[in-house]
Design an enzyme around this catalytic site. Structure first.
Site, PDB file in Angstrom:
ATOM      1  N   SER A 178       1.215   5.461   3.620  1.00  0.00           N
ATOM      2  CA  SER A 178       0.949   4.239   2.855  1.00  0.00           C
ATOM      3  C   SER A 178       1.990   3.153   3.074  1.00  0.00           C
ATOM      4  O   SER A 178       1.707   1.976   2.848  1.00  0.00           O
ATOM      5  CB  SER A 178       0.871   4.569   1.359  1.00  0.00           C
ATOM      6  OG  SER A 178      -0.202   5.441   1.091  1.00  0.00           O
ATOM      7  N   HIS A 185       6.190   1.762  -5.686  1.00  0.00           N
ATOM      8  CA  HIS A 185       5.487   2.625  -4.739  1.00  0.00           C
ATOM      9  C   HIS A 185       5.365   1.919  -3.388  1.00  0.00           C
ATOM     10  O   HIS A 185       5.467   0.705  -3.297  1.00  0.00           O
ATOM     11  CB  HIS A 185       4.100   2.956  -5.304  1.00  0.00           C
ATOM     12  CG  HIS A 185       3.313   3.906  -4.483  1.00  0.00           C
ATOM     13  ND1 HIS A 185       2.624   3.533  -3.348  1.00  0.00           N
ATOM     14  CD2 HIS A 185       3.061   5.240  -4.630  1.00  0.00           C
ATOM     15  CE1 HIS A 185       1.989   4.579  -2.839  1.00  0.00           C
ATOM     16  NE2 HIS A 185       2.245   5.627  -3.591  1.00  0.00           N
ATOM     17  N   THR A 226       2.939   1.073  -1.466  1.00  0.00           N
ATOM     18  CA  THR A 226       1.934   0.039  -1.251  1.00  0.00           C
ATOM     19  C   THR A 226       2.350  -1.317  -1.804  1.00  0.00           C
ATOM     20  O   THR A 226       2.367  -2.297  -1.075  1.00  0.00           O
ATOM     21  CB  THR A 226       0.583   0.475  -1.832  1.00  0.00           C
ATOM     22  OG1 THR A 226       0.235   1.714  -1.233  1.00  0.00           O
ATOM     23  CG2 THR A 226      -0.491  -0.529  -1.536  1.00  0.00           C
ATOM     24  N   HIS A 280      -3.609  12.651   4.564  1.00  0.00           N
ATOM     25  CA  HIS A 280      -4.398  11.449   4.818  1.00  0.00           C
ATOM     26  C   HIS A 280      -5.361  11.713   5.975  1.00  0.00           C
ATOM     27  O   HIS A 280      -5.209  12.677   6.727  1.00  0.00           O
ATOM     28  CB  HIS A 280      -3.489  10.285   5.199  1.00  0.00           C
ATOM     29  CG  HIS A 280      -2.597   9.827   4.090  1.00  0.00           C
ATOM     30  ND1 HIS A 280      -1.610   8.889   4.274  1.00  0.00           N
ATOM     31  CD2 HIS A 280      -2.542  10.184   2.782  1.00  0.00           C
ATOM     32  CE1 HIS A 280      -0.987   8.674   3.125  1.00  0.00           C
ATOM     33  NE2 HIS A 280      -1.528   9.458   2.209  1.00  0.00           N
TER      34      HIS A 280
END
Length: 516
Positions: free
Chosen positions: A109, A170, A172, A451
């Site tokens: 991410s 985080h 992202t 992922h």
């Protein structure tokens, strides 16, 4: 066994599976003609300058997740499900984005966030820096920082914001404002000595210092803002929620102190405080819960703390005369120990249904470029020749022709759902596979599923949405959006005298980042 197969075949071929109108060829011809007319109208391209930009990101929201969520939406409305439409399904333009990181075929991410926010592909595990930075090596960071569309908007005089249902630190959302050789350096308490000695800053500190005039920040991760062992305001007796900062700084206080004199800055940690605000009198807003909860859809009765549609849909966000930029995101919780399918798809709907309606279909958004996408996919799949209207969390209408056991339609390529009972695959008919906490079976045992590496969808509508039209590198997304809004380096085509104000709304994490 033969009797069971005959029953299943009878179910598959049963006329009751087919809605009556779909038996008429004219239904499908009429539907196709209406779609064709809508496509022909798109030949008149909307080439206006986008007054507003919305980037809504579903973390891990791969195509299989979108399809399953669409079916679930319809089934929650007592329909078969497959014919249902999610809000972004109504967007006229769809593209695919290639998600690989510069050093990874299957991405993480952090590297993807750098791509779709900063316009530059990067190494896995790094945020807001180029591929010249090696993960964990602080000394490779200097001179390799890259700026995001949030910064481009702010430099263009816009008000900006970040809203997420995960930590604001985080991977992202952090690519919007931070530059870090490691996505996990949330506070200095998570950083190794050599990184601290090398002068690298933790991500929470960069949130407060790098772009101090972000108008709106809503999300989680409160403990990274407070001194080590400081008690949490909401969970004072739980050690895991205590502050983590070794420098003993109170970053909420630092956030307040960084605001210009005469400006009103408000900090909230609960939805009741957020809803009580008169936002017309607030210049800066910071809202942090310890761990934002993702609502389950009740299709009309949604709620939750801080960054949730039940809250955000009731707020009227003020913007500067030159517009604003908000980052919105949604975390699709799949990878956390192999989230059960219901706990993944239901929150997906809980955010997508109300947020996209609020953000993308209100009158004030008619001149808005709205983009919905994901950072990456997961190894989530569903199949098994299920009949029309089969419950999305149900069994496939067949047994394995190898171990003679039934299986659910939803499965994972890898993860903690791999179970062997008495030397064989677990028989799902012996468990409650419809339970909200049921963990779907996986092919390969892992403590956490991984992922996926396939392309993700990009849905777009509004001014210049046609720029998102084919198969793109993921880092193309912010460049197209910046061009549409006449910000960043894409301004040569803009008439400065008549350029409209711009609002940028960028969702996070996949975050569930929310803001309109």
């Amino acid at each position: 066994m033969k009797v069971l197969l005959l029953i299943l075949l009878a179910q598959l071929c049963s006329p009751s599976l087919v809605p009556e109108r779909e038996k008429d060829p004219e239904y499908w011809r009429g539907q196709a003609q209406e779609t064709l007319r809508a496509a022909l109208r798109l030949q008149r391209l909307n080439q206006n300058v986008a007054k507003n930009l919305i980037l809504f990101l579903g973390d891990g929201m791969g195509v299989s997740t979108v399809t399953a969520a669409r079916i679930l939406k319809g089934q929650l409305q007592n329909r078969k499900g497959e014919e249902s439409l999610l809000e972004m399904d109504k967007f006229p333009y769809v593209a695919l984005a290639k998600t690989y990181n510069t050093n990874a075929q299957v991405p993480d991410s952090a590297g993807t966030a750098t791509a779709y926010l900063c316009g530059v592909k990067a190494n896995e595990g790094t945020v807001g820096v180029s591929a010249g930075v090696t993960r964990d090596r602080c000394n490779t960071t200097k001179g390799q920082e890259v700026t995001s569309i949030l910064r481009w908007a702010k430099d263009g005089g816009k008000s900006v914001g970040i809203v997420t249902t995960t930590r604001v630190t985080h991977a992202t959302p952090s690519a919007a404002y931070a530059h870090s050789a490691n996505r996990d350096w949330y506070s200095d308490g998570e950083m190794p000595p050599d990184a601290l000695e090398g002068g690298c800053k933790d991500i929470a500190r960069q949130l407060v210092e790098n772009i101090p005039d972000i108008e709106v920040i809503l999300g989680g991760g409160r403990k990274y803002m407070f001194p080590k062992n400081a008690s949490d305001v909401e969970y004072p007796h739980e050690d895991k929620h205590r502050g983590t900062r070794l420098d003993r700084r109170d970053l909420v206080q630092a956030w307040h102190e960084a605001k210009p004199p005469g400006k009103v800055a408000k900090y909230v940690w609960h939805r009741r405080d957020l809803l009580a605000l008169n936002l017309s009198r607030v210049d800066f807003l910071l809202g942090e819960s310890q761990h934002p909860r993702v609502p389950r859809p009740q299709l009309g009765a949604l709620g939750g703390p801080l960054a949730s549609p039940g809250v955000l849909g009731q707020l009227e966000w003020p913007v500067t005369p030159r517009g604003c930029c908000y980052l919105q995101g949604m975390l699709v919780p799949q990878k956390d120990a192999g989230t059960p399918p219901q706990r993944m798809l239901l929150p997906t709907l809980g955010m997508l249904v109300p947020i996209l309606k609020e953000c993308c279909y209100t009158p004030r958004m008619l001149d808005t470029l709205s983009v919905v996408t994901a950072d990456h996919s997961h190894v989530f799949t569903f199949g098994g020749y299920t009949p029309r209207g089969n419950p999305i969390f149900g069994l496939a209408p067949m047994q394995s022709d190898v171990d003679r056991k039934p299986f659910t339609s939803i499965l994972y390529g890898n993860g903690p759902g791999y179970k062997i009972v008495a030397g064989e695959r677990e028989n799902v008919s012996a468990v409650d596979f419809a339970h909200a906490n049921y963990q779907a079976q996986s092919a390969v045992p892992l403590r956490q599923e991984t992922h996926g590496g396939e392309d993700v969808a990009v849905f777009a509508r509004g001014p210049m949405a046609h720029l998102l039209h084919g198969v793109h590198e993921q880092n193309y997304i912010p460049h197209a959006m910046a061009y549409a809004a006449c910000i960043g380096s894409n301004r040569a085509h803009c008439n400065a005298a008549s350029r409209p104000a711009t609002t940028i709304l960028l969702p996070f994490l996949a975050l569930l980042f929310l803001l309109c």
